[in-house]
Design a protein around this motif. Structure first.
Motif, mmCIF file in Angstrom:
data_model
loop_
_atom_site.group_PDB
_atom_site.id
_atom_site.type_symbol
_atom_site.label_atom_id
_atom_site.label_comp_id
_atom_site.label_asym_id
_atom_site.label_seq_id
_atom_site.Cartn_x
_atom_site.Cartn_y
_atom_site.Cartn_z
ATOM 1 N N LYS A 268 50.026 40.578 64.860
ATOM 2 C CA LYS A 268 51.256 39.937 64.369
ATOM 3 C C LYS A 268 50.874 39.088 63.162
ATOM 4 O O LYS A 268 50.039 38.191 63.266
ATOM 5 C CB LYS A 268 51.875 39.059 65.461
ATOM 6 N N ASP A 273 56.865 31.113 60.393
ATOM 7 C CA ASP A 273 57.966 31.374 61.325
ATOM 8 C C ASP A 273 58.889 30.157 61.377
ATOM 9 O O ASP A 273 58.636 29.208 62.112
ATOM 10 C CB ASP A 273 57.406 31.687 62.717
ATOM 11 N N ASP A 291 51.290 31.546 62.586
ATOM 12 C CA ASP A 291 51.913 32.668 63.292
ATOM 13 C C ASP A 291 51.387 34.035 62.813
ATOM 14 O O ASP A 291 51.835 35.070 63.285
ATOM 15 C CB ASP A 291 53.440 32.585 63.140
ATOM 16 N N GLU A 352 60.955 36.970 66.775
ATOM 17 C CA GLU A 352 60.759 37.927 65.691
ATOM 18 C C GLU A 352 59.473 38.725 65.802
ATOM 19 O O GLU A 352 59.387 39.844 65.313
ATOM 20 C CB GLU A 352 60.786 37.189 64.335
ATOM 21 N N THR A 377 50.588 35.649 68.346
ATOM 22 C CA THR A 377 51.053 34.314 68.764
ATOM 23 C C THR A 377 52.517 34.503 69.140
ATOM 24 O O THR A 377 53.421 34.160 68.394
ATOM 25 C CB THR A 377 50.916 33.313 67.599
HETATM 26 ZN ZN ZN Z 1 56.635 33.821 65.711
#
Ligand code: ZN
Ligand code: BES
Ligand code: MN
Length: 500
Positions: A268, A273, A291, A352, A377
């Motif tokens: 990710k 974020d 993030d 997300e 995360t």
């Molecule tokens: Zn996030």
């Protein structure tokens, strides 16, 4: 094996040196490790003899116990050529393993790196395995790096030269490479989100790929559209920054053995974020530069695997977006068709990561890897369950999960598996689409997120690692200044090694 992670000349020399009498070591600092009650064994006994029994005197006075991470500095020690002897405690000898040793070495290096040093010598014990030496070297080389990217006066300076006395030179070289991978991931996490965004992350990946000989493909917005990555694109829409998907490939096996990757890594990479329209409150948004830690650790791991020239085939996919609230931002109630064809109803734009990973997992699974691991995360709920230091594991294949857990245990990174009962999957059913992007309420949120990801991995043996807790250390510890941790880089390197 070379160290290709940093521009030439910035890494500091890390090498083995021949055994010598401790008294004659004229390094600026010498590090001696002792276990609890262990002043009269191994290297400690040799140093104590040179010191005329000073260590034993301090031990019987209770000034030197060998407790874990106890650091005792002896300045201008009588009978030694060095001006600084640092005695680092290892704790109970029965509990000593590579993970403990890595942290103790990091703690020693962190202390000594508080000012510039030319040469520092670490006294390795002949009883350590070469794996322990390797992890200790890696630990020391991470301990001397702090969170100094933006400080006019750095708090830590790398030693110009680190020497490990009487250690296996190959193990020392491997440890230095592993540390570069960990430090790379840490630096990316610590970089401010205005400097590290999808495009610049992809450029960093390209530079690392160039130096380590990885194949790289970078998908821009147009390519992502052609590839029907509508889920990843939906999250990216609220940002002025364009998204990227980075694909890396390391081929360490002869071509004749087939094209199926032994291992796939997925990260990710949300470079910031904000929560999107489901905006985070200020306190929760602070820190959300981290993030992208999953992507950073995936990059650090595959680059390390390549630099170590491990005989495996590995592919990595990193989904890079910024989750923002711009005029085109994705909205609550939007229904998105992911690349796999699964439709997703958006109930919360702050969930997300799973939406981005839906497409990255689908792309990578298409390469038919034998095993797939994703790092993300992903949820605050995982931190509620396991705290700050432990990564959550979720799997559709127990053997895959066990292999990763064993690798993590061997280097001292704590992980814990959480269940994937089918009932949790009921929570992500949607009234209007195939699934929605959150469960019913907050309870079990780390698991409902994992159940969402499971929808996109098909039959591929897969393990999801929720690193929301351990990706970033808010507070310093004896072995680190805090900040990005490079979590899971060492376990993934171990997993690749054990896959051979
Ligand atoms: Zn996030
Ligand atoms: N990036 C966060 C998770 C996170 C929180 C990581 C704290 C590190 C520290 C993720 O995108 C997120 O916002 N998750 C939500 C999910 C919820 C909306 C279902 C969360 O955990 O609150
Ligand atoms: Mn979020």
């Amino acid at each position: 094996m070379t160290r290709e992670f940093l521009p030439a000349g910035t890494a500091g020399v890390i090498e083995a040196c021949p055994a010598a009498a401790p008294a004659s070591l004229d390094a600026e600092a010498v590090v001696l490790f002792i276990a609890e009650g262990g002043v009269d064994t191994g290297m400690a006994a040799a140093v104590d003899a040179a010191l005329g029994g000073l260590l034993r005197r301090l031990a019987s006075a209770g000034e030197l116990t060998g407790r874990r991470y106890e650091a005792v500095s002896l300045l201008a020690p009588p009978g030694l050529a060095t001006t600084h002897l640092l005695v680092m405690g290892l704790g109970r000898l029965e509990e000593l393993d590579a993970g403990v040793l890595a942290r103790a070495a990091a703690a020693a290096a962190r202390q000594l790196a508080s000012r510039p040093r030319g040469r520092v010598v670490f006294l390795a014990e002949p009883t350590w395995t070469s794996f322990m030496v390797e992890q200790a070297v890696a630990g020391a080389a991470t301990g001397m790096v702090g969170q100094d990217l933006y400080r006019s006066e750095p708090k830590r300076t790398r030693f110009a030269t680190t020497q490990w006395m009487a250690a296996d030179p190959a193990a020392v070289a491997r440890g230095a490479v592993i540390a570069d991978g960990v430090n790379l991931a840490r630096r990316l996490v610590n970089t401010s989100p205005d400097h590290l965004y999808p495009e610049s992350f992809a450029e960093e990946a390209a530079a690392i790929a160039g130096r380590t000989g990885l194949e790289i493909e970078i998908w821009d917005e147009e390519r992502l559209r052609r590839e029907r990555c509508e889920a990843l694109l939906a999250v990216a829409r609220g940002s002025a920054r364009q998204p990227r998907l980075v694909l890396l490939r390391y081929r360490g096996r002869p071509r004749s053995s087939g094209d199926q990757p032994d291992l796939a890594l997925v990260g990710k990479g949300v470079t910031f974020d904000s929560g999107g329209l489901s905006l985070k409150p200020s306190e929760a948004m602070m820190g959300m530069k981290m993030d992208m830690a999953g992507g950073a650790s995936v990059l650090g791991a595959i680059a390390t695997i390549a630099a170590l020239k491990l005989p495996v085939d590995v592919v990595a996919g990193i989904g890079l977006v910024e989750n923002m609230t711009g005029p085109a931002a994705y909205k609550l109630g939007d229904v998105i068709t992911a690349r796999s064809g699964t439709t997703i109803e958006i109930h919360n734009t702050d969930a997300e990561g799973r939406v981005v990973l839906a497409d990255v997992l689908d792309v990578v699974r298409g390469l038919a890897p034998r095993r797939m691991i994703d790092l993300a995360t992903l949820t605050g709920a995982c931190m509620v369950a396991l705290g700050n230091d432990v990564a959550g594991l979720f799997t559709n294949d127990q053997a895959c999960c066990d292999a990763l857990a064993a690798a993590a245990r061997s280097v001292g990174e704590p992980v814990w598996q959480l269940p994937m009962y089918p009932d949790y999957g009921e929570q992500i059913k949607s009234d209007v689409a195939d699934i929605k992007n959150v469960g019913e309420g907050r309870l079990g949120g780390a698991i409902t997120a994992a159940k969402f990801l499971e929808r996109f991995v098909g039959d591929t043996p897969w393990t999801h690692v929720d690193i929301a807790g351990p990706a970033f250390a808010e507070k310093p510890r004896p072995w680190t200044d805090g900040g990005g941790t490079g979590v899971m880089v060492r376990p993934l390197v171990e997993l690749a090694r054990s896959t051979v």
